[in-house]
Write a protein that holds these residues in place. Structure first.
Motif, PDB file in Angstrom:
ATOM      1  N   GLU A 134       0.809  -1.226   0.000  1.00 47.26           N
ATOM      2  CA  GLU A 134       0.000   0.000   0.000  1.00 47.26           C
ATOM      3  C   GLU A 134       0.844   1.279   0.000  1.00 47.26           C
ATOM      4  OE1 GLU A 134      -2.751  -0.661   3.242  1.00 47.26           O
ATOM      5  OE2 GLU A 134      -3.509  -2.498   2.347  1.00 47.26           O
ATOM      6  N   ALA A 135       1.711   1.378  -0.999  1.00 45.82           N
ATOM      7  CA  ALA A 135       2.602   2.536  -1.096  1.00 45.82           C
ATOM      8  C   ALA A 135       1.872   3.803  -1.561  1.00 45.82           C
ATOM      9  CB  ALA A 135       3.738   2.225  -2.071  1.00 45.82           C
ATOM     10  N   LEU A 136       0.735   3.629  -2.228  1.00 49.35           N
ATOM     11  CA  LEU A 136       0.060   4.786  -2.834  1.00 49.35           C
ATOM     12  C   LEU A 136      -1.124   5.271  -1.998  1.00 49.35           C
ATOM     13  CD1 LEU A 136      -0.106   3.816  -6.638  1.00 49.35           C
ATOM     14  CD2 LEU A 136       1.443   5.437  -5.533  1.00 49.35           C
ATOM     15  N   GLU A 137      -1.302   6.576  -1.972  1.00 49.23           N
ATOM     16  CA  GLU A 137      -2.532   7.165  -1.420  1.00 49.23           C
ATOM     17  C   GLU A 137      -2.737   8.517  -2.087  1.00 49.23           C
ATOM     18  OE1 GLU A 137      -5.476   7.837  -0.900  1.00 49.23           O
ATOM     19  OE2 GLU A 137      -5.578   6.385   0.757  1.00 49.23           O
ATOM     20  N   PRO A 138      -3.411   8.484  -3.267  1.00 47.98           N
ATOM     21  CA  PRO A 138      -3.578   9.742  -4.018  1.00 47.98           C
ATOM     22  C   PRO A 138      -4.215  10.848  -3.169  1.00 47.98           C
ATOM     23  CG  PRO A 138      -4.304   7.853  -5.329  1.00 47.98           C
ATOM     24  CD  PRO A 138      -3.952   7.327  -3.969  1.00 47.98           C
ATOM     25  N   ALA A 139      -5.059  10.481  -2.200  1.00 52.99           N
ATOM     26  CA  ALA A 139      -5.734  11.500  -1.386  1.00 52.99           C
ATOM     27  C   ALA A 139      -4.734  12.283  -0.521  1.00 52.99           C
ATOM     28  CB  ALA A 139      -6.781  10.835  -0.491  1.00 52.99           C
ATOM     29  N   HIS A 140      -3.524  11.806  -0.395  1.00 51.00           N
ATOM     30  CA  HIS A 140      -2.534  12.547   0.389  1.00 51.00           C
ATOM     31  C   HIS A 140      -1.934  13.726  -0.385  1.00 51.00           C
ATOM     32  CE1 HIS A 140      -1.726   9.208   3.641  1.00 51.00           C
ATOM     33  NE2 HIS A 140      -2.964   9.678   3.638  1.00 51.00           N
ATOM     34  N   GLY A 141      -2.296  13.822  -1.665  1.00 53.54           N
ATOM     35  CA  GLY A 141      -2.028  15.058  -2.405  1.00 53.54           C
ATOM     36  C   GLY A 141      -0.640  15.204  -3.010  1.00 53.54           C
ATOM     37  N   ARG A 142       0.204  14.209  -2.912  1.00 58.01           N
ATOM     38  CA  ARG A 142       1.529  14.332  -3.551  1.00 58.01           C
ATOM     39  C   ARG A 142       1.408  14.062  -5.051  1.00 58.01           C
ATOM     40  NH1 ARG A 142       6.491  13.476  -0.748  1.00 58.01           N
ATOM     41  NH2 ARG A 142       7.182  12.366  -2.609  1.00 58.01           N
ATOM     42  N   ASP A 144       3.410  12.478  -6.955  1.00 62.71           N
ATOM     43  CA  ASP A 144       3.796  11.104  -7.301  1.00 62.71           C
ATOM     44  C   ASP A 144       2.839  10.069  -6.713  1.00 62.71           C
ATOM     45  OD1 ASP A 144       4.461  11.169  -4.617  1.00 62.71           O
ATOM     46  OD2 ASP A 144       6.622  10.999  -4.916  1.00 62.71           O
ATOM     47  N   GLY A 145       1.838  10.520  -5.996  1.00 60.83           N
ATOM     48  CA  GLY A 145       0.822   9.602  -5.466  1.00 60.83           C
ATOM     49  C   GLY A 145       1.253   8.831  -4.232  1.00 60.83           C
ATOM     50  N   LEU A 146       2.507   9.019  -3.796  1.00 58.12           N
ATOM     51  CA  LEU A 146       2.980   8.212  -2.661  1.00 58.12           C
ATOM     52  C   LEU A 146       2.236   8.573  -1.377  1.00 58.12           C
ATOM     53  CD1 LEU A 146       6.873   8.044  -3.127  1.00 58.12           C
ATOM     54  CD2 LEU A 146       5.147   6.311  -3.668  1.00 58.12           C
ATOM     55  N   ARG A 147       1.970   7.553  -0.608  1.00 57.97           N
ATOM     56  CA  ARG A 147       1.351   7.725   0.697  1.00 57.97           C
ATOM     57  C   ARG A 147       2.332   8.441   1.631  1.00 57.97           C
ATOM     58  NH1 ARG A 147      -2.427   4.967   3.416  1.00 57.97           N
ATOM     59  NH2 ARG A 147      -2.716   3.515   1.683  1.00 57.97           N
ATOM     60  N   ARG A 148       1.812   9.400   2.390  1.00 55.08           N
ATOM     61  CA  ARG A 148       2.654  10.029   3.416  1.00 55.08           C
ATOM     62  C   ARG A 148       2.735   9.069   4.585  1.00 55.08           C
ATOM     63  NH1 ARG A 148       3.413  15.326   1.864  1.00 55.08           N
ATOM     64  NH2 ARG A 148       1.848  16.035   0.362  1.00 55.08           N
ATOM     65  N   SER A 149       3.929   8.568   4.856  1.00 57.85           N
ATOM     66  CA  SER A 149       4.082   7.555   5.893  1.00 57.85           C
ATOM     67  C   SER A 149       5.446   7.733   6.558  1.00 57.85           C
ATOM     68  CB  SER A 149       4.027   6.158   5.264  1.00 57.85           C
ATOM     69  OG  SER A 149       5.209   5.927   4.507  1.00 57.85           O
ATOM     70  N   TYR A 185     -11.194  -1.413  -8.130  1.00 61.20           N
ATOM     71  CA  TYR A 185     -12.558  -0.888  -8.039  1.00 61.20           C
ATOM     72  C   TYR A 185     -12.932  -0.045  -9.260  1.00 61.20           C
ATOM     73  CZ  TYR A 185     -11.727  -2.375  -3.249  1.00 61.20           C
ATOM     74  OH  TYR A 185     -11.396  -3.108  -2.147  1.00 61.20           O
ATOM     75  N   ASP A 186     -14.229   0.206  -9.378  1.00 61.17           N
ATOM     76  CA  ASP A 186     -14.725   1.005 -10.494  1.00 61.17           C
ATOM     77  C   ASP A 186     -15.152   2.378  -9.976  1.00 61.17           C
ATOM     78  OD1 ASP A 186     -15.449   1.594 -13.058  1.00 61.17           O
ATOM     79  OD2 ASP A 186     -17.445   0.714 -12.902  1.00 61.17           O
ATOM     80  N   LEU A 187     -14.222   3.072  -9.365  1.00 64.64           N
ATOM     81  CA  LEU A 187     -14.504   4.372  -8.756  1.00 64.64           C
ATOM     82  C   LEU A 187     -13.485   5.366  -9.292  1.00 64.64           C
ATOM     83  CD1 LEU A 187     -14.623   3.076  -5.064  1.00 64.64           C
ATOM     84  CD2 LEU A 187     -16.611   3.808  -6.429  1.00 64.64           C
ATOM     85  N   PRO A 188     -13.841   6.663  -9.311  1.00 63.79           N
ATOM     86  CA  PRO A 188     -12.868   7.644  -9.821  1.00 63.79           C
ATOM     87  C   PRO A 188     -11.537   7.572  -9.061  1.00 63.79           C
ATOM     88  CG  PRO A 188     -15.007   8.666  -9.410  1.00 63.79           C
ATOM     89  CD  PRO A 188     -15.126   7.261  -8.924  1.00 63.79           C
ATOM     90  N   GLU A 189     -11.584   7.362  -7.727  1.00 62.67           N
ATOM     91  CA  GLU A 189     -10.305   7.335  -6.990  1.00 62.67           C
ATOM     92  C   GLU A 189      -9.470   6.112  -7.359  1.00 62.67           C
ATOM     93  OE1 GLU A 189     -13.404   7.835  -5.801  1.00 62.67           O
ATOM     94  OE2 GLU A 189     -13.641   6.766  -3.922  1.00 62.67           O
ATOM     95  N   ALA A 190     -10.168   5.029  -7.765  1.00 61.67           N
ATOM     96  CA  ALA A 190      -9.419   3.839  -8.180  1.00 61.67           C
ATOM     97  C   ALA A 190      -8.730   4.093  -9.522  1.00 61.67           C
ATOM     98  CB  ALA A 190     -10.346   2.634  -8.281  1.00 61.67           C
ATOM     99  N   GLU A 191      -9.405   4.821 -10.395  1.00 64.69           N
ATOM    100  CA  GLU A 191      -8.787   5.131 -11.696  1.00 64.69           C
ATOM    101  C   GLU A 191      -7.549   6.022 -11.479  1.00 64.69           C
ATOM    102  OE1 GLU A 191      -9.104   3.693 -14.390  1.00 64.69           O
ATOM    103  OE2 GLU A 191      -8.211   5.045 -15.851  1.00 64.69           O
ATOM    104  N   THR A 192      -7.665   6.958 -10.558  1.00 63.49           N
ATOM    105  CA  THR A 192      -6.499   7.803 -10.232  1.00 63.49           C
ATOM    106  C   THR A 192      -5.363   6.931  -9.715  1.00 63.49           C
ATOM    107  OG1 THR A 192      -8.035   9.533  -9.589  1.00 63.49           O
ATOM    108  CG2 THR A 192      -5.768   9.805  -8.856  1.00 63.49           C
TER     109      THR A 192
END
Ligand code: 9MR
Length: 355
Positions: A134-142, A144-149, A185-192
């Motif tokens: 789970e390296a990615l978390e687009p909602a964290h706003g970077r 490169d999509g990387l999760r802030r961790s 998933y078939d959701l906009p955030e999944a496509e991102t």
């Protein structure tokens, strides 16, 4: 107790004939149950650890690593000639209490030490490792999509390359997997997330990071997961063009949106397995299909996603009495359709990325 047919009927022999790995996540408590043990051998040629190989499980006592549970699971696999998928070296949710605070430098040192010690302990005995989960978390706003961790803070965005490179040196035969949730998933955030995953993989492969395989967790929800999913198909084709294999690492089908009636529920869950597997097995160079738990009696979903009516979830392939459910038959049918032995995916040098 349910009687199973001859061994050739089990998912394991179907998977072997198709050159695939097929299995489940287990806990050490599962190993002492004899009928369960028998059923696992019929249906699995691969097992993984549901939680006992995570960093926080190994270091539940500060600074005293305890590999006894993980060792038992690996010994079970070795004794029964099953492949073992290591889960997982670095996951932001599995950081031992003692390293959740403190300096970045101390954290980086501890994380590297854990990775080195763990990979080395099992070198040559594991088929594959979820190196990072789970390296990615687009909602964290970077960008490169990387999760802030803590991993990102302490080691910088190179932490992915660092982890894979060290693991490759320490265990050159293990298939190294980047495991991710929510790609299916078939959701906009999944496509991102799919788009960001393609960019991440392109970047990492271009710099030589030894990622061999994408792990797609596949925690599905019945009545939410679409039958047709062209975006997922396109994504999987891109993954294949990059030369990467795919593993379905944590498959289950939550039935919390389904009617209570057991027959209807089981049919909807089975159909969700069927449609999903048909799609993924069609579009990728698949190495393994693993469910997240073996029977409905051992699913994480009753605590994490309980049904509103209080009925226990039925998300897996066998019921609590080890009876094969429609989902089991759906998975068997899907595996039978695979007519090629899985081999390493071949990168297509002429292919233009389509994203
Ligand atoms: O199913 C696992 C549960 O038993 C553990 O308590 C939990 C925390 O370690 O992790 C669960 O497994 C997760 C997996 O490691 C990563 N993907 C999501 C899974 C379900 O939460």
């Amino acid at each position: 107790m349910a009687q199973h047919g001859p061994d050739e009927d089990g998912l394991s022999s179907v998977a072997v004939r198709r050159g695939l790995l097929c299995g489940t996540a287990l806990c050490t408590s599962d190993l002492s149950l004899q009928p369960l043990h028998h059923a696992i051998l019929q249906d699995c040629n691969l097992v993984t650890a549901e939680y006992e190989m995570k960093w926080d499980a190994i270091q539940s006592r500060p600074h005293i690593p305890d590999y006894s549970a993980a060792d038992k699971l690996v010994a079970f696999a070795t004794d029964n000639a099953l492949a073992f998928h290591g889960h997982t070296l670095w996951w932001h949710e599995a950081i031992p209490e003692v390293y959740r605070e403190g300096s970045d430098a101390d954290f980086a040192e501890a994380a590297l030490q854990h990775l080195d010690m763990t990979v080395t302990r099992y070198t040559g005995r594991l088929t594959s490792w979820d190196v990072i989960n789970e390296a990615l978390e687009p909602a964290h706003g970077r960008e490169d999509g990387l999760r802030r961790s803590r991993f990102l803070d302490a080691l910088g965005p190179d932490y992915i390359a660092t982890a894979f490179s060290r693991a490759a040196v320490l265990d050159p035969t293990a298939v190294l997997v980047l495991n991710e949730m929510g790609l299916e998933y078939d959701l906009p955030e999944a496509e991102t997330k799919r788009r960001m995953m393609l960019s991440l993989l392109e970047r990492e492969l271009a710099r030589g990071t030894p990622i061999a395989c994408l792990g797609i967790q596949s925690h599905l929800t019945a009545l939410e997961q679409p039958r047709e999913h062209p975006r997922l198909r396109a994504f999987l084709r891109e993954i294949g063009r990059m030369g990467l294999n795919v593993m379905i690492t944590e498959m289950d089908v939550s039935d919390h949106l389904c009617p209570r009636d057991q027959r209807r529920r089981d049919a909807i869950v089975a159909d969700t397995y069927r449609a999903y597997l048909d799609l993924v097995l069609d579009e990728s160079s698949i190495l393994a299909v693993s469910t997240w738990g073996f029977t409905d009696g051992s699913t994480w979903l009753n605590s994490f996603r309980p049904r509103a009516d209080g009925a226990p979830q039925r998300p897996l392939l066998l019921d609590r009495a080890l009876r094969r459910k429609p989902a089991w038959h759906a998975v068997r049918k899907a595996l039978l359709r695979v007519n090629h032995a899985a081999g390493p995916a071949q990168p297509d040098p002429g292919a233009e990325p389509s994203h």
